[in-house]
Design a protein around this motif. Structure first.
Motif, mmCIF file in Angstrom:
data_model
loop_
_atom_site.group_PDB
_atom_site.id
_atom_site.type_symbol
_atom_site.label_atom_id
_atom_site.label_comp_id
_atom_site.label_asym_id
_atom_site.label_seq_id
_atom_site.Cartn_x
_atom_site.Cartn_y
_atom_site.Cartn_z
ATOM 1 N N UNK A 117 5.851 19.321 7.435
ATOM 2 C CA UNK A 117 5.258 19.361 6.087
ATOM 3 C C UNK A 117 5.183 20.820 5.626
ATOM 4 N N UNK A 130 0.769 3.935 1.375
ATOM 5 C CA UNK A 130 0.977 4.538 2.691
ATOM 6 C C UNK A 130 2.374 4.267 3.240
ATOM 7 N N UNK A 166 5.047 6.869 2.662
ATOM 8 C CA UNK A 166 5.016 8.200 3.281
ATOM 9 C C UNK A 166 6.236 8.364 4.172
ATOM 10 N N UNK A 178 -1.112 9.297 -4.697
ATOM 11 C CA UNK A 178 -1.381 7.880 -4.966
ATOM 12 C C UNK A 178 -2.425 7.342 -3.994
ATOM 13 N N UNK A 179 -2.299 7.726 -2.741
ATOM 14 C CA UNK A 179 -3.263 7.233 -1.752
ATOM 15 C C UNK A 179 -4.624 7.869 -1.979
ATOM 16 N N UNK A 180 -4.613 9.175 -2.147
ATOM 17 C CA UNK A 180 -5.874 9.892 -2.329
ATOM 18 C C UNK A 180 -6.538 9.430 -3.625
ATOM 19 N N UNK A 181 -5.693 8.950 -4.518
ATOM 20 C CA UNK A 181 -6.237 8.368 -5.728
ATOM 21 C C UNK A 181 -6.881 9.366 -6.658
ATOM 22 N N UNK A 208 5.949 13.934 7.123
ATOM 23 C CA UNK A 208 4.498 13.903 7.312
ATOM 24 C C UNK A 208 3.925 14.772 8.433
ATOM 25 N N UNK A 209 4.684 15.029 9.468
ATOM 26 C CA UNK A 209 4.117 15.835 10.554
ATOM 27 C C UNK A 209 3.747 17.220 10.030
ATOM 28 N N UNK A 210 2.581 17.728 10.422
ATOM 29 C CA UNK A 210 2.092 19.012 9.916
ATOM 30 C C UNK A 210 3.106 20.150 9.918
ATOM 31 N N UNK A 243 0.860 -1.186 0.000
ATOM 32 C CA UNK A 243 0.000 0.000 0.000
ATOM 33 C C UNK A 243 0.897 1.238 0.000
ATOM 34 N N UNK A 252 4.710 14.046 -1.929
ATOM 35 C CA UNK A 252 3.490 14.577 -2.544
ATOM 36 C C UNK A 252 2.884 13.561 -3.506
ATOM 37 N N UNK A 275 1.083 10.913 -1.544
ATOM 38 C CA UNK A 275 -0.198 11.429 -1.061
ATOM 39 C C UNK A 275 -1.232 11.330 -2.182
ATOM 40 N N UNK A 318 10.514 15.500 -0.915
ATOM 41 C CA UNK A 318 9.293 16.296 -0.931
ATOM 42 C C UNK A 318 8.424 15.921 -2.135
#
Lengths: 101, 101
Positions: free
Chosen positions: A22, A9, A12, A97-100, A17-19, A7, A92, A95, A88
DNA sequence: AAAGTACTTGACAACTTGGAAAGTACTTTC
DNA sequence: GAAAGTACTTTCCAAGTTGTCAAGTACTTT
């Protein structure tokens, strides 16, 4: 025998990844380099938090810190390393790929 | 006197941001609903982790869990709530805002 | 000399995560 | 019908992450 694909994920990058980190990476990806205070004001964190998170990014070699002087006052500025830019971009992409989408 | 705009990072939803939950939300956003096992296999986590993270998402009202039977065996399936879809879309937009693309 | 600038560090308390294992409630197999 | 399996859920725990606050460093400015 097909090996099930991992997967995305798993691709990542935890450091990125931490806000806060990021946001730092994002800000630096858009500029050649940024001064400590500008970065702090842009992403709205305390000096302490920015200093620590920048150290983490520096240790990971995603960011390089340059110390110099503005007149007689110290000035710290940060910029992405080549690795940082690659990580970076890959982050992105993961992200997406996961969000699709 | 202009109030400085808040950095978009503050709009990131913490419940959604964790990698596993982000992956769950993404998977559910692409399907009407998914069975526990399919979701577990898709995002590759243990039963324990999926169960816990799904509970967190359910408590936040982003996901709804439906329990039914497949023959005589219990079946758990999950789907996004309306709120869940909205939060997901907003979260993705925030990510784009920060990434600046 | 006192106060300020520009960070950096250390001590903490509060959370979050994940794995392992046990528990629940049945169903299926031998 | 006893043992094993299915489908999760919960608890216990150890480890790692975050941010805040206070203090420290090394000067510069008033």
């Amino acid at each position: 025998m097909t090996t099930p694909a991992e997967h995305p994920r798993h691709q990542l990058n935890e450091v990125v990844h931490s806000p806060v980190r990021f946001s730092i990476m994002a800000a630096l990806s858009k500029a050649e380099s940024l001064d400590f205070k500008d970065l702090r004001d842009a992403i709205q964190v305390s000096d302490s938090v920015l200093s620590k998170q920048l150290s983490i990014l520096e240790k990971a070699e995603f960011v390089k810190i340059k110390k110099s002087f503005a007149g007689k006052m110290p000035r710290t500025s940060a910029s992405l390393t080549g690795t940082g830019r690659d990580v970076w971009a890959a982050h992105l992409q993961t992200l997406r790929d996961i969000a699709g989408g």
